[in-house]
Scaffold this motif. Structure first.
Motif, PDB file in Angstrom:
ATOM      1  N   GLU A 193      51.332  51.892 100.728  1.00  0.00           N
ATOM      2  CA  GLU A 193      50.449  51.689 101.873  1.00  0.00           C
ATOM      3  C   GLU A 193      50.261  50.205 102.146  1.00  0.00           C
ATOM      4  O   GLU A 193      50.145  49.395 101.233  1.00  0.00           O
ATOM      5  CB  GLU A 193      49.082  52.329 101.606  1.00  0.00           C
ATOM      6  N   GLY A 194      50.193  49.859 103.421  1.00  0.00           N
ATOM      7  CA  GLY A 194      49.950  48.480 103.815  1.00  0.00           C
ATOM      8  C   GLY A 194      50.831  48.100 104.984  1.00  0.00           C
ATOM      9  O   GLY A 194      51.745  48.841 105.362  1.00  0.00           O
ATOM     10  N   GLY A 195      50.547  46.948 105.554  1.00  0.00           N
ATOM     11  CA  GLY A 195      51.301  46.510 106.717  1.00  0.00           C
ATOM     12  C   GLY A 195      51.698  45.054 106.621  1.00  0.00           C
ATOM     13  O   GLY A 195      51.151  44.290 105.830  1.00  0.00           O
ATOM     14  N   TRP A 196      52.659  44.694 107.478  1.00  0.00           N
ATOM     15  CA  TRP A 196      53.213  43.340 107.476  1.00  0.00           C
ATOM     16  C   TRP A 196      52.833  42.566 108.727  1.00  0.00           C
ATOM     17  O   TRP A 196      53.489  41.592 109.082  1.00  0.00           O
ATOM     18  CB  TRP A 196      54.745  43.418 107.413  1.00  0.00           C
ATOM     19  N   ASP A 197      51.772  42.976 109.432  1.00  0.00           N
ATOM     20  CA  ASP A 197      51.455  42.365 110.721  1.00  0.00           C
ATOM     21  C   ASP A 197      51.369  40.845 110.635  1.00  0.00           C
ATOM     22  O   ASP A 197      51.790  40.139 111.547  1.00  0.00           O
ATOM     23  CB  ASP A 197      50.131  42.925 111.258  1.00  0.00           C
ATOM     24  N   HIS A 226      47.289  32.673 102.340  1.00  0.00           N
ATOM     25  CA  HIS A 226      47.063  34.039 102.823  1.00  0.00           C
ATOM     26  C   HIS A 226      47.852  34.975 101.915  1.00  0.00           C
ATOM     27  O   HIS A 226      49.079  35.013 101.971  1.00  0.00           O
ATOM     28  CB  HIS A 226      47.513  34.188 104.266  1.00  0.00           C
ATOM     29  N   LEU A 227      47.155  35.720 101.080  1.00  0.00           N
ATOM     30  CA  LEU A 227      47.799  36.521 100.050  1.00  0.00           C
ATOM     31  C   LEU A 227      48.139  37.922 100.541  1.00  0.00           C
ATOM     32  O   LEU A 227      47.270  38.659 101.015  1.00  0.00           O
ATOM     33  CB  LEU A 227      46.896  36.635  98.821  1.00  0.00           C
ATOM     34  N   LEU A 228      49.414  38.273 100.395  1.00  0.00           N
ATOM     35  CA  LEU A 228      49.863  39.657 100.505  1.00  0.00           C
ATOM     36  C   LEU A 228      50.270  40.072  99.100  1.00  0.00           C
ATOM     37  O   LEU A 228      51.090  39.402  98.465  1.00  0.00           O
ATOM     38  CB  LEU A 228      51.051  39.792 101.453  1.00  0.00           C
ATOM     39  N   VAL A 229      49.700  41.132  98.589  1.00  0.00           N
ATOM     40  CA  VAL A 229      49.948  41.543  97.206  1.00  0.00           C
ATOM     41  C   VAL A 229      50.482  42.962  97.193  1.00  0.00           C
ATOM     42  O   VAL A 229      49.827  43.896  97.678  1.00  0.00           O
ATOM     43  CB  VAL A 229      48.672  41.450  96.349  1.00  0.00           C
ATOM     44  N   LEU A 230      51.699  43.119  96.656  1.00  0.00           N
ATOM     45  CA  LEU A 230      52.301  44.433  96.456  1.00  0.00           C
ATOM     46  C   LEU A 230      52.150  44.777  94.988  1.00  0.00           C
ATOM     47  O   LEU A 230      52.718  44.104  94.112  1.00  0.00           O
ATOM     48  CB  LEU A 230      53.777  44.414  96.859  1.00  0.00           C
ATOM     49  N   SER A 231      51.363  45.826  94.702  1.00  0.00           N
ATOM     50  CA  SER A 231      51.024  46.117  93.314  1.00  0.00           C
ATOM     51  C   SER A 231      50.373  47.486  93.218  1.00  0.00           C
ATOM     52  O   SER A 231      49.761  47.956  94.177  1.00  0.00           O
ATOM     53  CB  SER A 231      50.044  45.051  92.790  1.00  0.00           C
ATOM     54  N   ALA A 252      43.807  40.259  97.540  1.00  0.00           N
ATOM     55  CA  ALA A 252      44.690  40.104  98.692  1.00  0.00           C
ATOM     56  C   ALA A 252      43.932  40.112 100.007  1.00  0.00           C
ATOM     57  O   ALA A 252      42.956  40.852 100.180  1.00  0.00           O
ATOM     58  CB  ALA A 252      45.739  41.212  98.690  1.00  0.00           C
ATOM     59  N   HIS A 253      44.407  39.296 100.939  1.00  0.00           N
ATOM     60  CA  HIS A 253      43.994  39.451 102.323  1.00  0.00           C
ATOM     61  C   HIS A 253      44.640  40.697 102.921  1.00  0.00           C
ATOM     62  O   HIS A 253      44.039  41.415 103.718  1.00  0.00           O
ATOM     63  CB  HIS A 253      44.402  38.223 103.141  1.00  0.00           C
ATOM     64  N   ASP A 254      45.904  40.927 102.529  1.00  0.00           N
ATOM     65  CA  ASP A 254      46.637  42.120 102.955  1.00  0.00           C
ATOM     66  C   ASP A 254      47.149  42.841 101.712  1.00  0.00           C
ATOM     67  O   ASP A 254      48.208  42.494 101.174  1.00  0.00           O
ATOM     68  CB  ASP A 254      47.816  41.746 103.853  1.00  0.00           C
ATOM     69  N   PRO A 255      46.394  43.819 101.210  1.00  0.00           N
ATOM     70  CA  PRO A 255      46.878  44.569 100.042  1.00  0.00           C
ATOM     71  C   PRO A 255      47.954  45.568 100.444  1.00  0.00           C
ATOM     72  O   PRO A 255      47.818  46.285 101.439  1.00  0.00           O
ATOM     73  CB  PRO A 255      45.615  45.278  99.543  1.00  0.00           C
ATOM     74  N   LEU A 256      49.034  45.602  99.684  1.00  0.00           N
ATOM     75  CA  LEU A 256      50.128  46.549  99.870  1.00  0.00           C
ATOM     76  C   LEU A 256      50.153  47.418  98.614  1.00  0.00           C
ATOM     77  O   LEU A 256      50.660  47.006  97.576  1.00  0.00           O
ATOM     78  CB  LEU A 256      51.451  45.805 100.073  1.00  0.00           C
ATOM     79  N   ARG A 257      49.586  48.590  98.715  1.00  0.00           N
ATOM     80  CA  ARG A 257      49.315  49.394  97.517  1.00  0.00           C
ATOM     81  C   ARG A 257      50.503  50.254  97.136  1.00  0.00           C
ATOM     82  O   ARG A 257      50.953  51.112  97.896  1.00  0.00           O
ATOM     83  CB  ARG A 257      48.086  50.281  97.745  1.00  0.00           C
ATOM     84  N   LEU A 258      51.013  50.025  95.920  1.00  0.00           N
ATOM     85  CA  LEU A 258      52.032  50.887  95.339  1.00  0.00           C
ATOM     86  C   LEU A 258      51.326  52.100  94.732  1.00  0.00           C
ATOM     87  O   LEU A 258      50.458  51.938  93.866  1.00  0.00           O
ATOM     88  CB  LEU A 258      52.802  50.123  94.259  1.00  0.00           C
TER      89      LEU A 258
END
Length: 343
Positions: free
Chosen positions: A191-195, A278-283, A292-298
């Motif tokens: 879940e998450g986006g790359w906007d 600006h943190l995007l975190v995939l985890s 994260a500013h933009d969490p990318l949830r595994l």
């Protein structure tokens, strides 16, 4: 219509399931041989994405087996005509999707002639690389039509983890491998986006330890498919100079998992956020996502040795979607061809 890149990434769970089944006997026998005759030095040779799988092998074998691993520069042999003086016994791992790059093939052939045990992890069993190596572990990825490799990279990493699992005395990693295909399928639901990345031109992609090779692979894919100047670095190396480029809002994508590097990674991310990144975190880890500013949830995790594969499995469709959002065709990166032949 879905791109070839996306469709091939989604085929990875089935590819890995077949690979683990078909190579089981060969890997078991190879591991038994290597336990009786452990290498004094392991060499790797690869190019591009395949070299990220080779770096993953370095981390696995050094951290879990304490075998020293050296990445060969093929040009030392092919251009400078120098072959290293090696301790024996030695093992050479060659990684390639096509098995056609002349420098990789020539390196394997030369070191095999010198008495080194050569192992090719390659997608095409009829390729020159497969013919040059003494032992071959097929990847069973089938044809890859997208220029950007996905399923073959995950297959290389899975094959390496399978070898490690049979080298280990315990059963934990072997049991985790049994669940890997299903975990890879679940990872596609990240879940998450790359906007935030649609309108930027530069970013850092960071990882530490076992995840570092996945960060390098992610950075390469963002260059290839999304036209981004993405620089992949170790979280530790990032502190030794590159962080000087940070300014308010500069995007940083971090890949994070729960292992021995987690606490150090969290401290670095806290510092980068304080510096304005600006943190995007995939985890899969809540503590990392909370920064994260933009969490990318595994949505799934596995053994530390295998979670890097899940991170990449989640990443590939995200990168494909970002390329499309930036108006690019992820299957046709500019200036690139599927097979690159270097000497």
């Amino acid at each position: 219509m879905a791109s070839w890149m996306r469709r091939e990434a989604e085929e990875a769970p089935g590819v890995v399931e077949r690979l683990l089944r078909e190579n089981e006997g060969e890997v078991r026998g190879l591991a038994a041989f290597l336990k009786r005759r452990p290498p004094a030095l392991v060499l790797t040779v690869a190019r591009g994405s395949s070299d990220h799988a080779a770096l993953y092998a370095k981390y696995l074998l050094e951290a879990r087996r304490r075998w020293p691993v050296l990445s060969l520069a093929p040009s030392v042999l092919t251009l400078y005509r120098a072959r290293l003086l090696l301790p024996y016994p030695a093992l050479l791992l060659a990684y390639s999707q096509s098995g056609e790059s002349p420098d990789v093939v020539e390196t394997v052939r030369a070191y095999r002639e010198a008495g080194v045990l050569t192992l090719a992890l390659v997608n095409r069993e009829e390729s020159p690389l497969a013919q040059a190596a003494e032992v071959v572990l097929p990847l069973y990825a089938g044809e890859e039509k997208a220029v950007a490799a996905t399923k073959s990279v995950l297959a290389m990493m899975a094959a390496t983890a399978q070898l490690l699992a049979h080298l280990e005395e315990g059963l934990a990693l072997r049991e985790a491998l049994l669940a890997l295909p299903e975990a890879l399928a679940q990872a596609l639901a990240a879940e998450g986006g790359w906007d935030y990345l649609v309108g930027v031109e530069h970013l850092f992609v960071l990882g530490r330890g076992l995840v570092y090779p996945a960060a390098l692979e992610a950075a390469l894919k963002l260059k290839e498919t999304a036209g981004l100047h993405a620089e992949g670095l170790s979280l530790a190396e990032f502190l030794h100079g590159p962080q000087a480029l940070l300014e308010e809002g500069f995007p940083v994508l971090a890949l994070v998992q729960k292992d021995e590097a987690l606490e150090a990674s969290l401290r670095v991310l806290e510092g980068l956020k304080a510096k304005g990144a600006h943190l995007l975190v995939l985890s899969p880890e809540p503590d990392a996502l909370a920064l994260a500013h933009d969490p990318l949830r595994l949505p799934v995790a596995s053994a530390p040795e295998l979670t890097p594969l899940l991170l990449l499995q989640a990443f590939y469709p995200m990168a494909e979607a970002l390329a499309r959002a930036r108006g690019l065709d992820p299957d046709r990166p500019r200036h690139l061809a599927k097979v690159t032949r270097t000497r």
